[in-house]
Structures are given as C-alpha cells and as structure tokens.
Design a protein around this motif. Structure first.
Motif, mmCIF file in Angstrom:
data_model
loop_
_atom_site.group_PDB
_atom_site.id
_atom_site.type_symbol
_atom_site.label_atom_id
_atom_site.label_comp_id
_atom_site.label_asym_id
_atom_site.label_seq_id
_atom_site.Cartn_x
_atom_site.Cartn_y
_atom_site.Cartn_z
ATOM 1 N N ILE A 116 43.577 0.197 -67.127
ATOM 2 C CA ILE A 116 43.750 1.380 -66.068
ATOM 3 C C ILE A 116 42.743 2.340 -65.908
ATOM 4 C CG2 ILE A 116 45.457 3.259 -65.929
ATOM 5 C CD1 ILE A 116 47.575 1.632 -67.672
ATOM 6 N N MET A 117 41.932 2.806 -67.061
ATOM 7 C CA MET A 117 41.172 3.937 -66.967
ATOM 8 C C MET A 117 39.921 3.288 -65.949
ATOM 9 S SD MET A 117 39.777 6.761 -67.515
ATOM 10 C CE MET A 117 41.056 7.374 -68.866
ATOM 11 N N PRO A 118 39.357 1.853 -66.315
ATOM 12 C CA PRO A 118 38.052 1.767 -65.345
ATOM 13 C C PRO A 118 38.535 1.837 -63.979
ATOM 14 C CG PRO A 118 38.565 0.134 -67.262
ATOM 15 C CD PRO A 118 39.501 1.031 -67.230
ATOM 16 N N ASP A 119 39.524 1.407 -63.610
ATOM 17 C CA ASP A 119 40.151 1.629 -61.926
ATOM 18 C C ASP A 119 40.257 3.006 -61.696
ATOM 19 O OD1 ASP A 119 40.117 -1.342 -61.949
ATOM 20 O OD2 ASP A 119 42.277 -1.278 -62.374
ATOM 21 N N LEU A 120 40.797 3.879 -62.505
ATOM 22 C CA LEU A 120 40.901 5.271 -62.316
ATOM 23 C C LEU A 120 39.424 6.015 -62.089
ATOM 24 C CD1 LEU A 120 43.493 6.493 -64.754
ATOM 25 C CD2 LEU A 120 43.788 5.928 -62.118
ATOM 26 N N LEU A 121 38.599 5.709 -62.930
ATOM 27 C CA LEU A 121 37.029 6.072 -62.643
ATOM 28 C C LEU A 121 36.396 5.629 -61.524
ATOM 29 C CD1 LEU A 121 36.043 5.813 -66.304
ATOM 30 C CD2 LEU A 121 36.864 8.026 -65.339
ATOM 31 N N ALA A 122 36.870 4.537 -61.153
ATOM 32 C CA ALA A 122 35.983 3.628 -59.795
ATOM 33 C C ALA A 122 36.889 4.304 -58.669
ATOM 34 C CB ALA A 122 36.106 2.329 -59.876
ATOM 35 N N ARG A 123 37.985 5.119 -58.767
ATOM 36 C CA ARG A 123 38.858 5.254 -57.735
ATOM 37 C C ARG A 123 39.352 4.206 -56.982
ATOM 38 N NH1 ARG A 123 36.553 11.040 -55.312
ATOM 39 N NH2 ARG A 123 36.491 12.149 -57.378
ATOM 40 N N ASP A 124 39.594 3.050 -57.612
ATOM 41 C CA ASP A 124 39.853 1.714 -57.178
ATOM 42 C C ASP A 124 41.389 1.437 -57.697
ATOM 43 O OD1 ASP A 124 39.992 -0.599 -55.455
ATOM 44 O OD2 ASP A 124 38.660 -1.602 -56.694
ATOM 45 N N HIS A 125 42.080 2.232 -57.941
ATOM 46 C CA HIS A 125 43.360 1.502 -58.867
ATOM 47 C C HIS A 125 44.343 1.103 -57.970
ATOM 48 C CE1 HIS A 125 45.709 1.851 -62.259
ATOM 49 N NE2 HIS A 125 46.910 2.484 -61.771
ATOM 50 N N PRO A 126 44.754 -0.221 -58.220
ATOM 51 C CA PRO A 126 45.519 -1.003 -57.079
ATOM 52 C C PRO A 126 47.030 -0.627 -57.585
ATOM 53 C CG PRO A 126 44.860 -2.474 -58.973
ATOM 54 C CD PRO A 126 43.971 -1.239 -59.050
ATOM 55 N N TYR A 127 47.467 0.298 -58.220
ATOM 56 C CA TYR A 127 48.844 0.437 -58.709
ATOM 57 C C TYR A 127 49.305 1.699 -58.305
ATOM 58 C CZ TYR A 127 47.729 -3.571 -61.379
ATOM 59 O OH TYR A 127 47.149 -4.785 -61.787
ATOM 60 N N ASP A 128 50.503 2.360 -58.568
ATOM 61 C CA ASP A 128 50.813 3.647 -58.305
ATOM 62 C C ASP A 128 50.262 4.651 -59.285
ATOM 63 O OD1 ASP A 128 52.147 6.036 -57.672
ATOM 64 O OD2 ASP A 128 54.188 5.157 -57.240
ATOM 65 N N ILE A 129 49.600 5.623 -58.703
ATOM 66 C CA ILE A 129 48.708 6.596 -59.467
ATOM 67 C C ILE A 129 49.838 7.385 -60.440
ATOM 68 C CG2 ILE A 129 48.830 8.613 -58.017
ATOM 69 C CD1 ILE A 129 45.752 7.143 -59.851
ATOM 70 N N GLU A 130 50.876 7.540 -59.925
ATOM 71 C CA GLU A 130 51.900 8.071 -60.948
ATOM 72 C C GLU A 130 52.293 7.442 -61.971
ATOM 73 O OE1 GLU A 130 55.157 9.285 -58.510
ATOM 74 O OE2 GLU A 130 54.335 10.812 -57.075
ATOM 75 N N ASP A 131 52.141 6.353 -62.105
ATOM 76 C CA ASP A 131 52.402 5.349 -63.244
ATOM 77 C C ASP A 131 51.528 5.600 -64.020
ATOM 78 O OD1 ASP A 131 54.565 4.261 -61.785
ATOM 79 O OD2 ASP A 131 53.777 2.519 -61.279
ATOM 80 N N ALA A 132 50.033 5.706 -63.631
ATOM 81 C CA ALA A 132 48.982 5.789 -64.550
ATOM 82 C C ALA A 132 49.137 7.341 -65.341
ATOM 83 C CB ALA A 132 47.672 5.817 -64.044
ATOM 84 N N GLU A 133 49.402 8.289 -64.683
ATOM 85 C CA GLU A 133 49.703 9.478 -65.108
ATOM 86 C C GLU A 133 50.919 9.672 -66.181
ATOM 87 O OE1 GLU A 133 47.596 12.097 -64.938
ATOM 88 O OE2 GLU A 133 46.493 10.888 -63.716
ATOM 89 N N GLU A 134 51.892 8.848 -65.931
ATOM 90 C CA GLU A 134 53.004 8.680 -66.848
ATOM 91 C C GLU A 134 52.603 8.288 -68.433
ATOM 92 O OE1 GLU A 134 56.595 6.976 -65.562
ATOM 93 O OE2 GLU A 134 56.859 8.248 -63.985
ATOM 94 N N VAL A 135 51.720 6.898 -67.937
ATOM 95 C CA VAL A 135 51.280 6.466 -69.359
ATOM 96 C C VAL A 135 50.255 7.224 -70.252
ATOM 97 C CG1 VAL A 135 49.860 4.366 -70.109
ATOM 98 C CG2 VAL A 135 51.750 4.040 -68.367
ATOM 99 N N ARG A 136 49.405 7.993 -69.311
ATOM 100 C CA ARG A 136 48.487 8.827 -69.880
ATOM 101 C C ARG A 136 49.110 9.933 -70.731
ATOM 102 N NH1 ARG A 136 43.175 10.307 -67.673
ATOM 103 N NH2 ARG A 136 43.973 9.756 -65.738
ATOM 104 N N ALA A 137 50.186 10.419 -70.142
ATOM 105 C CA ALA A 137 50.938 11.557 -70.746
ATOM 106 C C ALA A 137 51.745 11.382 -71.973
ATOM 107 C CB ALA A 137 51.843 12.157 -69.701
ATOM 108 N N SER A 138 52.209 9.728 -71.869
ATOM 109 C CA SER A 138 52.895 9.392 -73.182
ATOM 110 C C SER A 138 52.157 9.123 -74.274
ATOM 111 C CB SER A 138 53.632 8.189 -72.612
ATOM 112 O OG SER A 138 54.505 8.080 -71.753
ATOM 113 N N LEU A 139 50.912 8.361 -74.050
ATOM 114 C CA LEU A 139 49.708 8.336 -74.998
ATOM 115 C C LEU A 139 49.327 9.600 -75.723
ATOM 116 C CD1 LEU A 139 47.640 5.572 -73.426
ATOM 117 C CD2 LEU A 139 49.226 5.260 -75.376
ATOM 118 N N ALA A 140 49.077 10.851 -74.918
ATOM 119 C CA ALA A 140 48.607 11.835 -75.243
ATOM 120 C C ALA A 140 49.768 12.445 -76.212
ATOM 121 C CB ALA A 140 48.572 12.937 -74.241
#
Length: 702
Positions: A116-140
């Motif tokens: 997930i993180m490499p695609d976010l940094l490259a601004r080439d995330h092929p999935y819903d960006i909100e899903d990434a934020e949900e996972v990031r918040a849960s891990l935090a």
C-alpha cells in the motif's frame, strides 16, 4: 507365526503412512491422465447447464484458483499489476488465518509497507484511497482485526474479474481447467482404486482398514459394512443415514467423508485417516488427564458438536472411544452411525452407550441437541477421573447404569477447580431446559463458560492450539490385527441378498468434488500437469486451418463405427453446425466427410454389441450409405452430443417446414422467396451456385 504376521502388517502399514506423508505421488500405482483438450467444448456446455461457469466458481475452487494463479504468474493479459495484486490477496488470506493480535500486528504493518505505502508515495494507488486511510488509521490505533484488509480483497477480486478473467477464458489455461473439470465430472470411485493395508477397527456391521488410494498415494480409512450383516440386524436405514449425515458435515473436528461406494456385498466409506488412536486408548495409558489437557479436548469436541447442531444433527454417541487423534494430537469426533436429524421431527429412540446417555434418551422422551451436552459432561468426567460417573467399577448391568443416570447426584473431587465443578454440574443437569447448552444459545453457552475463559476460541476454530499429547510416531496406535479378530461367517450363512436389498442402496455412492480437488492439489496436480504438457508438445504441429465460420454448435472427438464390414471404432474429430455434421481425422485438417440435416431421419440412442450407450444417426432411405453409429468415452460426452444432435435436427426440420409454407404463400414477395430459398438451401447443407430471376440453384457443401 501369527505374531510375525501382525508385525509384518504393522511394518507395511507404517511404511505406507511414511511414504504418504513424503511425496505421496511416488506411491501412486495408477496413472492419472487428463482427457484430450478437445473436451473443452463439451465440458463447458455441461458446466454452463449446471450454472457452474463463472469467475466466482473458478476462483473458489482449489484447482481453478491454482490454474488461474499460474496464468497470472506467467504474464496473464499483460498487466504487470495483476501479479502483485494476486500476491497481495494471498498475503491478506494468510493474515486472516492468524490467531492473535500479537501475530497480526507485525503482519498487517508488513502488508501495508509492501503493497500500500509504495503506491501511495508514487501516487499510483490502484485502489480506493479511502480504504488506505482506514487501514492506516487502524494500524495507528493498534487495531488489527481479521477484517482489516477485506475491502482490498474484494477490490482485487473485482479487478481480476474485469481485467484478467476474459483473456483467461480465451487462453490454453482455461482449456487445462476444463480438462481437470472433465476428469472430475467423470471420476467414479470404486474399491479397485484402493490398496488395503491392516485392519484398524471392527464394529457391529463391518470393519475399518487403513488403505491407500492408488492414483494419488493418499492414505485413508476404509469403513466396510457388510450387506448381509446389515440385513441380519435390520440396519439398512442406519447405514444409509450414516452416509447422508456424513455428506452434510465438513469440519476439522469431525472425521469426514471423502467418497462412498458399494460392491456386491459391501458398503464402503472412505474417511479421513486418524492414526493417533482414540482418547480411550490414551486414557488407559495414563489413567487421567489434567484440567488443562481436558480443556483442549473439550474445546475441539465442542466445535465438532457445534458444527453438527448448526445443521440440526444430534450425535448421540459421544464417548472417549469415539474421539480420535490425528498424528499431531488434534481430535475429531468419529462414527456418525447413530447421529440423526432433528429438524423435522425430534428423535425418541433410546440409542447410545449406557453411562453416557442423557436422561431424556433413557426415558424415550423427545430430545434434540440437548442429549449431546449431557454426554459431554459424562465424557469429561471420564477423562478427568478415569471413569464415567454413572458406571460403578465392574458394573455391566445396563439397568443399574441407567437407574444411576436418572437418580444419582454426581459429587466432584476437591481437586477440581470451582469453574470446572460449575460447568460439569450444569452439563450433567437432568432437566434439559436447565442444562448448559440448552437455554437458547447452544454451543455459545458452553464456550462462554468461565472454565474456558483462558482459551482462545478463534485459535481453536483454526486448529491452532497446541495439543497436550502428541501420539508417538512409528507406532500404529491401535490394537493388533489378531486382537481385533474376524467375523464368524456362519452368522450370515443363511442370509441372501435380493434385488429389493440392492434397491435400498441405489443412491448410496457419493463423490465430493471439493474433497477430491483437495486431494489432487496436495498430491499429483503438478506432476499430471507436466505430463499433459509433455504429451501436448509431442503432438505434430499442423499448418492446415479450419474455418468454423463462427457457428459451430459443438466439437470434439467421437468414436465412429467404420472399417471393413463396420467392425472398427475409429476416432474422428466432429464439428456440429446448424445445417450439417462434419468429421475429419484431426481438428486441424480439412473435413473429408459430412452429412446434412436434410440427410437425417432421426437421432436415437441405441446399443451396439457390447456397448450400451451409442448414438444412431438414421439416414434417408435414398442414401446409399448405411446409418452412422457413434459412441463417446464417457456419459457426459454422450449426453451433450445426443442432446445437441437431436436439437439441431429438430430445429432444421422446423425451419424447413416453416420455410416451405412461406414459399407457398401467395403473399410472399419474390425477394422474400429468394431469401428463403437461400436460407433453406443452407439449412440443407447446400451452397448457392447462381441466383437469377429470384431463383437460386445449389450444390452440396464439401
């Protein structure tokens, strides 16, 4: 001499077990060969009729997923992101199988960092960006639930369906998948598919053997029930009921059915092999189990009972002898011969083992799953104390045992913990409506009891708990073959089997595709695929091409009666079109024979000499050639070819009838008539030579 034979039987059995664990395909003595790739068309149409052609079906099958993964890993449709996405999905599945937050937390972070993180940094995330934020918040927040990556898993499946599945269906990988499905559909398991080893048990109707499946090398237990012995004891309904119950259960906590078939004198169940002995055997080796050890066995037995109760099945014969250990020490409930369904009508029969039967069973009242929870209490007392609470030492009087079950208040040793005493007291409650597990929540009531407060039920359900006893390897963990003994054949000497007896078992055979696929993938899948590739590569490459014009209904190999005096079955490749049937030597050569639908009078099923199911194509009387006889190599091919040949002929006849009426109609224009003449000529297998003055002449296609 008898001792030597017993030792040799044990050695042979243990050697088979060891080789089955390590590269079982090397133990296979019967070669599995995939059908010819030409089965693709017939198999596809069969699965289409069964509504089993979809991405969901393929993706959820072991063989289907394995072949789809090979396709993706070898480039797929050309999208470089698909391989990474599939690996991402497998990591998600591994994560979901983890038992505790302690394990899931580092795994979740690793998945996030890798996928997930490499695609976010490259601004080439092929999935819903909100899903990434949900996972990031849960891990935090240190939240690592099993569902953390579920949305990603669903997105990956949708991506595979949209971008990869269409090209997969057009590839040779899909042909290979349909070859495996054809093999699966046409597999009929019989006793010759197994090599029997030593006897490992005996019951009222038959015996249990350790056996090896000869095509995969996988070891199983074969339970053989003798039909004459069943008839002598009037146990026909019980035998069929056991087969029906086994077909409904599939869990790691019950000895499950893989196949069922019959011979002239036996009913055979092929079951999971449990080579670690039963709890009764291990109890005799150590007198009793500790609370911690008993908690483990209770948990896995409860999960097995829960699986049955959720399907409205009451087991009715829970005791240590019916709880078997595998080689790792995990346990499963076995012998479902007395289990019964209570969804429509509650049972009232007094069945089971005296000393473990619930009061309502002894009193012949109606009951349901309540009976199993009482039996669980009795079994746990046996494990903890070395004896059943209602069976006095050396007492074999059933009436005495039953009377104690109905009247005696059980006293627990001071060495038992308060939580254990409380649970046992509630399980052994004589009134079902006051018994633990019988107040509306079933197994959840038992699982939530304080006695299990230190147990991770999620880990238990995934068979991840550490067993307290690991059976010794290199031992059979069963009585000697000669100690088990044999049946007295004189008992059934006067029993004769009739057609009515056979009719009771006419639907006995069963084949479970999921279990078969599991066996195949874990043993010979790669080996068979490599051999199929080798055979395909050996076939000569032909440059000739066949133009099917896009309207081919069905194609594949058939056996056609031919040769001198119609004495040989010759393998030919057939194409069925709306107006004709063509055949040739090979798929890629030009057709040198055909018949039109206009040449046919009927398509009928027939027998020819020793072959029961043949297809007869009856030709018009003015044809010089004789009728055409075809046969197939399996029943599925026969059904598909017979069905489509019959339907094609019927449609052609109807078209000719309707067309003839329209040609005779006074209201038809010359243009309409010319078009109809062209269409009818094509339906009859003709090609236009010339058209003029609204009329056309035709010649036979070749």
């Amino acid at each position: 001499m008898a001792d030597l034979e017993a030792v040799l039987a044990d050695v042979s059995y243990l050697m088979a077990m060891e080789k089955s664990r390590n590269e079982p395909y090397k133990r296979s003595t019967k070669k599995v060969q995939l059908p010819d790739p030409s089965c693709r068309d017939v198999t596809y149409k069969y699965l289409q009729e069964k509504i089993q052609i979809s991405f969901e079906h393929l993706f959820n099958e072991r063989i289907g997923y394995s072949i789809f993964k090979q396709y993706i890993m070898n480039g797929g449709s050309g999208d470089p992101g698909s391989e990474k996405a599939l690996l991402f999905l497998e990591k998600i599945k591994d994560y979901q199988d983890m038992d505790s937050n302690a394990l899931r937390k580092p795994a979740a972070k690793a998945i996030f960092d890798e996928f997930i993180m490499p695609d976010l940094l490259a601004r080439d995330h092929p999935y819903d960006i909100e899903d990434a934020e949900e996972v990031r918040a849960s891990l935090a927040n240190d939240e690592t639930s099993h569902a953390l990556f579920d949305k990603y898993g669903n997105s990956i499946k949708e991506m595979m369906l949209e971008h990869e599945y269409p090209s997969f269906v057009d590839s040779n990988y899909y042909t290979r998948y349909l070859q495996w499905k054809s093999l699966e559909i046409n597999t009929r398991v019989k006793i010759e598919d197994f090599s029997l080893h030593r006897i490992i048990g005996r019951g009222g109707f038959g015996e249990v053997y350790g056996c090896r499946k000869v095509d995969t090398g996988r070891m199983y237990a074969m339970k053989c029930l003798y039909k004459k012995r069943i008839k002598m004891k009037q146990g026909e309904r019980m035998a069929v009921n056991e087969r029906d119950i086994l077909a409904r259960v599939d869990t790691p906590f019950i000895v499950c059915l893989n196949y069922a078939f019959q011979t002239g004198d036996r009913l055979c169940f092929i079951l999971d092999l449990m080579n670690g002995g039963d709890l009764h055997y291990h109890l005799t080796q150590r007198n009793s189990f500790t609370e911690a050890e008993t908690r483990f066995y209770a948990a896995e037995v409860i999960l097995g009972l829960e699986h049955m109760h959720n399907r409205s099945i009451v087991y009715r014969d829970l005791k240590p002898a019916n709880v078997l250990l595998d080689e790792a020490g995990h346990v499963r409930i076995s012998d479902l011969g007395l289990a019964t369904d209570f969804s429509v009508k509650k049972p009232t029969a007094t069945v089971g083992t005296h000393g473990y039967m619930a009061p309502e069973v002894i009193e012949k009242g109606s009951y349901d799953s309540s009976a199993d929870w009482f039996s669980l209490g009795c079994m746990l007392m046996k494990l903890l104390n070395g004896r059943c609470p209602f069976r006095p030492p050396k007492c074999k009087e059933k009436s005495t045992i039953d009377n104690l079950t109905l009247t005696m208040n059980v006293e627990f040793p001071d060495t038992f913990s308060p939580e254990l005493k409380d649970m046992l007291g509630k399980l052994l409650e004589r009134k079902p409506d006051r018994r633990l597990g019988c107040k509306g929540r079933g197994a959840e009531e038992v699982k939530s009891h304080p006695f299990f407060s230190c147990l991770d039920w999620n880990a238990a359900s995934r068979v991840k708990l550490s067993p307290p006893v690991i059976p010794p390897k290199g031992e059979v963990n069963a009585a000697d073959a000669f100690d088990i003994g044999n049946f007295n054949e004189d008992d059934t000497k006067g029993i004769k089997l009739t057609k009515e007896d056979d009719d009771q078992y006419k639907n006995f055979d069963i084949f479970l595709p999921d279990r078969w696929q599991k066996e195949i993938v874990e043993t010979i899948f790669e080996t068979v695929n490599l051999e199929a590739d080798r055979l395909e590569n050996k076939k000569p490459k032909r440059s000739a091409s066949v133009d099917l014009s896009g309207d081919c209904i069905l194609q594949g190999y058939l056996l056609k009666l031919g040769g001198p005096f119609l004495s040989q079955w010759q393998k030919k490749y057939f194409h069925l079109f709306p107006n004709r049937l063509e055949w040739r030597a090979e798929p890629s050569t030009l057709a040198n024979n055909l018949i039109t639908m206009d040449d046919l009078v009927s398509v009928r099923e027939c027998s020819y000499k020793t072959y029961d199911k043949c297809i007869c194509l009856e030709l018009c009387r003015n044809k010089k050639s004789s009728d055409i006889y075809l046969r197939t190599e399996n029943e599925i091919e026969f059904d598909q070819w017979f069905k489509h040949l019959s339907a094609t002929l019927e449609q052609a006849v109807q078209m000719l009838k309707r067309g003839g009426k329209m040609l005779r109609s006074v209201n038809s224009s010359e243009e309409t008539r010319a078009s109809l003449r062209h269409g009818l000529g094509m339906m009859a297998g003709l090609s236009p030579l010339s058209e003029g003055n609204g009329r056309a002449t035709f010649r036979k296609n070749s």
